[in-house]
Design a protein around this motif. Structure first.
Motif, PDB file in Angstrom:
ATOM      1  N   PRO A   1      55.264  30.397  20.159  1.00 29.54           N
ATOM      2  CA  PRO A   1      56.057  31.064  21.197  1.00 29.54           C
ATOM      3  C   PRO A   1      55.534  32.478  21.398  1.00 29.54           C
ATOM      4  CG  PRO A   1      57.492  29.920  19.651  1.00 29.54           C
ATOM      5  CD  PRO A   1      56.098  29.892  19.053  1.00 29.54           C
ATOM      6  N   PHE A   2      55.419  32.904  22.658  1.00 32.28           N
ATOM      7  CA  PHE A   2      54.819  34.202  22.964  1.00 32.28           C
ATOM      8  C   PHE A   2      55.456  35.280  22.086  1.00 32.28           C
ATOM      9  CE2 PHE A   2      54.307  37.903  25.999  1.00 32.28           C
ATOM     10  CZ  PHE A   2      52.958  38.066  25.724  1.00 32.28           C
ATOM     11  N   PRO A   3      54.685  35.864  21.148  1.00 35.10           N
ATOM     12  CA  PRO A   3      55.300  36.687  20.095  1.00 35.10           C
ATOM     13  C   PRO A   3      56.025  37.919  20.609  1.00 35.10           C
ATOM     14  CG  PRO A   3      52.897  36.861  20.038  1.00 35.10           C
ATOM     15  CD  PRO A   3      53.230  35.740  20.961  1.00 35.10           C
TER      16      PRO A   3
ATOM     17  N   LEU B   1      49.405  24.214  17.097  1.00 35.80           N
ATOM     18  CA  LEU B   1      48.493  24.308  15.962  1.00 35.80           C
ATOM     19  C   LEU B   1      48.850  23.400  14.797  1.00 35.80           C
ATOM     20  CD1 LEU B   1      47.997  28.179  15.906  1.00 35.80           C
ATOM     21  CD2 LEU B   1      46.411  26.452  16.775  1.00 35.80           C
ATOM     22  N   ASN B   2      50.140  23.375  14.437  1.00 34.47           N
ATOM     23  CA  ASN B   2      50.523  22.680  13.216  1.00 34.47           C
ATOM     24  C   ASN B   2      52.019  22.397  13.243  1.00 34.47           C
ATOM     25  OD1 ASN B   2      51.721  25.210  12.568  1.00 34.47           O
ATOM     26  ND2 ASN B   2      49.831  25.869  11.575  1.00 34.47           N
ATOM     27  N   GLU B   3      52.527  21.835  12.163  1.00 33.30           N
ATOM     28  CA  GLU B   3      53.945  21.464  12.125  1.00 33.30           C
ATOM     29  C   GLU B   3      54.844  22.694  12.215  1.00 33.30           C
ATOM     30  OE1 GLU B   3      55.108  18.537  12.390  1.00 33.30           O
ATOM     31  OE2 GLU B   3      53.222  17.449  12.177  1.00 33.30           O
ATOM     32  N   ALA B   4      54.416  23.803  11.631  1.00 34.12           N
ATOM     33  CA  ALA B   4      55.237  25.016  11.684  1.00 34.12           C
ATOM     34  C   ALA B   4      55.399  25.509  13.115  1.00 34.12           C
ATOM     35  CB  ALA B   4      54.614  26.105  10.815  1.00 34.12           C
ATOM     36  N   THR B   5      54.300  25.571  13.874  1.00 31.25           N
ATOM     37  CA  THR B   5      54.417  26.039  15.263  1.00 31.25           C
ATOM     38  C   THR B   5      55.110  24.992  16.130  1.00 31.25           C
ATOM     39  OG1 THR B   5      52.144  25.283  15.697  1.00 31.25           O
ATOM     40  CG2 THR B   5      52.453  27.606  15.148  1.00 31.25           C
ATOM     41  N   SER B   6      54.958  23.709  15.800  1.00 27.85           N
ATOM     42  CA  SER B   6      55.666  22.667  16.543  1.00 27.85           C
ATOM     43  C   SER B   6      57.178  22.854  16.431  1.00 27.85           C
ATOM     44  CB  SER B   6      55.271  21.283  16.011  1.00 27.85           C
ATOM     45  OG  SER B   6      55.981  20.263  16.676  1.00 27.85           O
ATOM     46  N   THR B   7      57.646  23.178  15.236  1.00 26.75           N
ATOM     47  CA  THR B   7      59.071  23.444  15.036  1.00 26.75           C
ATOM     48  C   THR B   7      59.536  24.625  15.882  1.00 26.75           C
ATOM     49  OG1 THR B   7      59.054  22.557  12.788  1.00 26.75           O
ATOM     50  CG2 THR B   7      60.817  24.106  13.327  1.00 26.75           C
ATOM     51  N   GLN B   8      58.714  25.677  15.924  1.00 26.34           N
ATOM     52  CA  GLN B   8      59.086  26.860  16.704  1.00 26.34           C
ATOM     53  C   GLN B   8      59.121  26.561  18.195  1.00 26.34           C
ATOM     54  OE1 GLN B   8      60.307  29.505  15.321  1.00 26.34           O
ATOM     55  NE2 GLN B   8      59.909  28.665  13.287  1.00 26.34           N
ATOM     56  N   LEU B   9      58.236  25.701  18.696  1.00 25.75           N
ATOM     57  CA  LEU B   9      58.263  25.347  20.114  1.00 25.75           C
ATOM     58  C   LEU B   9      59.527  24.575  20.457  1.00 25.75           C
ATOM     59  CD1 LEU B   9      54.595  24.331  21.022  1.00 25.75           C
ATOM     60  CD2 LEU B   9      55.637  26.584  20.829  1.00 25.75           C
ATOM     61  N   ARG B  10      59.948  23.716  19.550  1.00 26.48           N
ATOM     62  CA  ARG B  10      61.194  22.969  19.789  1.00 26.48           C
ATOM     63  C   ARG B  10      62.378  23.921  19.849  1.00 26.48           C
ATOM     64  NH1 ARG B  10      64.771  21.406  16.196  1.00 26.48           N
ATOM     65  NH2 ARG B  10      63.318  21.636  14.446  1.00 26.48           N
ATOM     66  N   LEU B  11      62.431  24.875  18.928  1.00 31.00           N
ATOM     67  CA  LEU B  11      63.552  25.811  18.883  1.00 31.00           C
ATOM     68  C   LEU B  11      63.548  26.772  20.073  1.00 31.00           C
ATOM     69  CD1 LEU B  11      63.473  26.700  15.068  1.00 31.00           C
ATOM     70  CD2 LEU B  11      65.095  25.198  16.244  1.00 31.00           C
ATOM     71  N   THR B  12      62.379  27.155  20.528  1.00 34.90           N
ATOM     72  CA  THR B  12      62.280  28.163  21.577  1.00 34.90           C
ATOM     73  C   THR B  12      62.329  27.559  22.973  1.00 34.90           C
ATOM     74  OG1 THR B  12      60.944  29.554  20.119  1.00 34.90           O
ATOM     75  CG2 THR B  12      60.857  30.059  22.475  1.00 34.90           C
ATOM     76  N   TYR B  13      61.600  26.451  23.179  1.00 33.81           N
ATOM     77  CA  TYR B  13      61.454  25.903  24.532  1.00 33.81           C
ATOM     78  C   TYR B  13      62.152  24.555  24.726  1.00 33.81           C
ATOM     79  CZ  TYR B  13      57.667  29.353  24.616  1.00 33.81           C
ATOM     80  OH  TYR B  13      56.930  30.514  24.541  1.00 33.81           O
ATOM     81  N   GLY B  14      62.709  24.001  23.644  1.00 31.94           N
ATOM     82  CA  GLY B  14      63.396  22.725  23.769  1.00 31.94           C
ATOM     83  C   GLY B  14      62.469  21.538  23.929  1.00 31.94           C
ATOM     84  N   ARG B  15      61.196  21.689  23.567  1.00 31.48           N
ATOM     85  CA  ARG B  15      60.250  20.580  23.665  1.00 31.48           C
ATOM     86  C   ARG B  15      59.902  20.080  22.270  1.00 31.48           C
ATOM     87  NH1 ARG B  15      55.987  20.521  28.549  1.00 31.48           N
ATOM     88  NH2 ARG B  15      55.630  18.540  27.460  1.00 31.48           N
ATOM     89  N   ASP B  16      60.115  18.797  22.068  1.00 27.73           N
ATOM     90  CA  ASP B  16      59.836  18.215  20.757  1.00 27.73           C
ATOM     91  C   ASP B  16      58.663  17.245  20.813  1.00 27.73           C
ATOM     92  OD1 ASP B  16      60.919  16.111  22.137  1.00 27.73           O
ATOM     93  OD2 ASP B  16      62.628  15.810  20.781  1.00 27.73           O
TER      94      ASP B  16
ATOM     95  N   GLY C   1      50.361  38.204   6.184  1.00 26.66           N
ATOM     96  CA  GLY C   1      51.303  38.006   7.276  1.00 26.66           C
ATOM     97  C   GLY C   1      52.503  37.208   6.803  1.00 26.66           C
ATOM     98  N   THR C   2      53.675  37.533   7.305  1.00 28.26           N
ATOM     99  CA  THR C   2      54.904  36.892   6.817  1.00 28.26           C
ATOM    100  C   THR C   2      55.630  36.075   7.871  1.00 28.26           C
ATOM    101  OG1 THR C   2      56.186  38.876   7.347  1.00 28.26           O
ATOM    102  CG2 THR C   2      55.271  38.722   5.116  1.00 28.26           C
ATOM    103  N   SER C   3      55.285  36.242   9.143  1.00 23.05           N
ATOM    104  CA  SER C   3      56.058  35.611  10.210  1.00 23.05           C
ATOM    105  C   SER C   3      55.840  34.104  10.252  1.00 23.05           C
ATOM    106  CB  SER C   3      55.683  36.208  11.571  1.00 23.05           C
ATOM    107  OG  SER C   3      56.299  35.476  12.610  1.00 23.05           O
ATOM    108  N   ALA C   4      56.919  33.346  10.095  1.00 24.62           N
ATOM    109  CA  ALA C   4      56.841  31.890  10.195  1.00 24.62           C
ATOM    110  C   ALA C   4      56.712  31.427  11.635  1.00 24.62           C
ATOM    111  CB  ALA C   4      58.083  31.253   9.562  1.00 24.62           C
ATOM    112  N   VAL C   5      57.005  32.320  12.590  1.00 22.67           N
ATOM    113  CA  VAL C   5      56.893  31.990  14.012  1.00 22.67           C
ATOM    114  C   VAL C   5      55.446  32.107  14.471  1.00 22.67           C
ATOM    115  CG1 VAL C   5      57.664  32.620  16.346  1.00 22.67           C
ATOM    116  CG2 VAL C   5      59.254  32.769  14.420  1.00 22.67           C
ATOM    117  N   SER C   6      54.677  32.947  13.831  1.00 25.66           N
ATOM    118  CA  SER C   6      53.344  33.301  14.302  1.00 25.66           C
ATOM    119  C   SER C   6      52.290  32.281  13.905  1.00 25.66           C
ATOM    120  CB  SER C   6      52.947  34.672  13.745  1.00 25.66           C
ATOM    121  OG  SER C   6      51.589  34.940  13.987  1.00 25.66           O
ATOM    122  N   GLY C   7      51.566  31.775  14.904  1.00 20.02           N
ATOM    123  CA  GLY C   7      50.432  30.915  14.618  1.00 20.02           C
ATOM    124  C   GLY C   7      49.328  31.647  13.896  1.00 20.02           C
TER     125      GLY C   7
END
Length: 402
Positions: free
Chosen positions: A127-129, A172-187, A306-312
């Motif tokens: 998601p656009f940081p 990129l990966n499962e972590a960013t996939s989760t963030q896209l679902r939470l942010t944009y509603g796309r799973d 880096g600590t952000s779980a949202v950041s690719g």
């Protein structure tokens, strides 16, 4: 199905900096171009990337004018969004499909795709940081936080509608996939993961790096790569190194950078002075791409804080994978376990816990035989798992699917 005789038009915001996402796109597009015609279009590019795309034989088109690195761009964003839409819609008339990556190109691509009836695939690294990563936004000074809040309120809908309009979504990966679902509603995002050129990123023999070792010395060495943004948390890298230096007194930290930021560099140097390790840090600045595996090869460990779980940039981290490919163990944030196996090829840590992170660093620095074993385990895993051709396979499938 995309017409393979026409080029895929890949859209990105800009190539002004040698960032991980920029490197990712280069590695994918130059390999995709071996299978079908590809053109890349950006708002602007640095001479470095013009040269690299030229050498690769991949056409690189620049829209021209301000881009998102300029305050002028954000001050008149609607006008520049309209500029991008006009330029891309005109270029897309001869394309077979569109791929977008990074704001505002998903929205620009969606407009061009509707106009010409083309398939639009969006590769969303994260998601656009600057709109969605509260942890990173919170690290900026208050005036910039206020600016980013305004920009999100004014233009967040542009980001959301572009991602939601894509015919296919990659990440990129499962972590960013989760963030896209939470942010944009796309799973439905498919993971590309990343690749590493293990012929280029490989352990260098001592005689191949003799000049570099003579320059830097043979002390136990940590390397840290940064762009000085809050995402990289270089402050935490210095803190952890200071802890490790207490038990490995001769240790040194080499910091490489992908962009110049004199005020932030001075702030990091002041932090090092306050911790008593200023004379144990080498600031190497920006390194030519060909020198990266050489630096990794003379290092005992790479430190990623880096600590952000949202950041690719944190969860994917090309430097981590590149260092492992060079046989260098890694101490990195535990927000993902996709590359480093804890205790096998390095250590997964909470970088905000500088004592524990520093102790892990010291454990690697103090036992070079064990570090070599860890590095070899990391290289084997990278060679098995991270292949650019596999990434291109995912992208190509997404272009063909209906």
């Amino acid at each position: 199905m995309a017409d393979a005789r026409k080029p895929v038009l890949w859209l990105h915001s800009h190539f002004m900096l040698p960032l991980g996402g920029t490197k990712f796109i280069f590695e994918v597009t130059r390999r995709l171009a071996e299978r079908r015609p590809v053109e890349v279009m950006v708002e602007g590019a640095s001479p470095l990337w013009r040269e690299r795309y030229g050498d690769a034989g991949v056409p690189l088109r620049e829209i021209g004018g301000p881009n998102s690195t300029s305050m002028a761009y954000w001050a008149a964003f609607p006008a520049f969004l309209a500029r991008d839409r006009r330029a891309v819609t005109q270029a897309a008339a001869g394309a077979s499909a569109l791929v977008s990556s990074f704001f505002p190109m998903p929205d620009v691509a969606a407009h061009a795709a509707r106009t010409h009836g083309l398939r639009h695939v969006s590769l969303c690294f994260e998601p656009f940081p600057f709109f969605h990563d509260a942890e990173v936004i919170g690290m900026y000074p208050k005036p910039k936080q206020a600016l980013l809040a305004f920009l999100r309120t004014a233009y967040g809908r542009v980001d959301t509608r572009g991602i939601q309009a894509a015919d296919a979504l990659l990440t990129l990966n499962e972590a960013t996939s989760t963030q896209l679902r939470l942010t944009y509603g796309r799973d439905d995002a498919e993971c590309t993961y990343a690749g590493v050129d293990t012929e280029f990123f490989r352990p260098y023999a001592p005689d191949e790096v003799g000049d570099l070792r003579a320059r830097l010395g043979d002390a136990p060495r940590v390397v840290h790569s940064t762009d000085f943004s809050p995402i990289k948390r270089t402050d935490l890298a210095i803190d952890a190194f200071a802890v490790a230096a207490r038990t490995v007194p001769g240790a040194r930290l080499a910091i490489t950078t992908t962009r110049e930021d004199p005020p932030e560099l001075e702030r990091m140097m002041a932090r090092a002075r306050s911790l008593g390790v200023a004379d144990q840090i080498d600031y190497l600045g920006f390194l030519p791409f060909v020198d990266l595996p050489r630096v990794y090869s003379v290092a005992d460990v790479l430190l990623q804080t880096g600590t952000s779980a949202v950041s690719g940039a944190t969860t994917m981290s090309l430097p981590v994978k590149e260092a492992l490919a060079c046989g260098t163990p890694v101490v990195r944030s535990g927000v993902t376990g996709e590359d480093v196996e804890d205790g096998v090829s390095g250590y997964l840590v909470d970088p905000t816990d500088s004592e524990t992170t520093g102790a892990r660093l010291a454990a690697v620095l103090g036992d070079r035989a064990r570090a070599h074993e860890m590095g070899e385990a990391g290289r084997q895993r990278i060679a098995r798992t991270y292949n650019w051709d596999r990434v291109v396979d995912v992208v190509e499938r997404s272009l063909e699917a209906r």
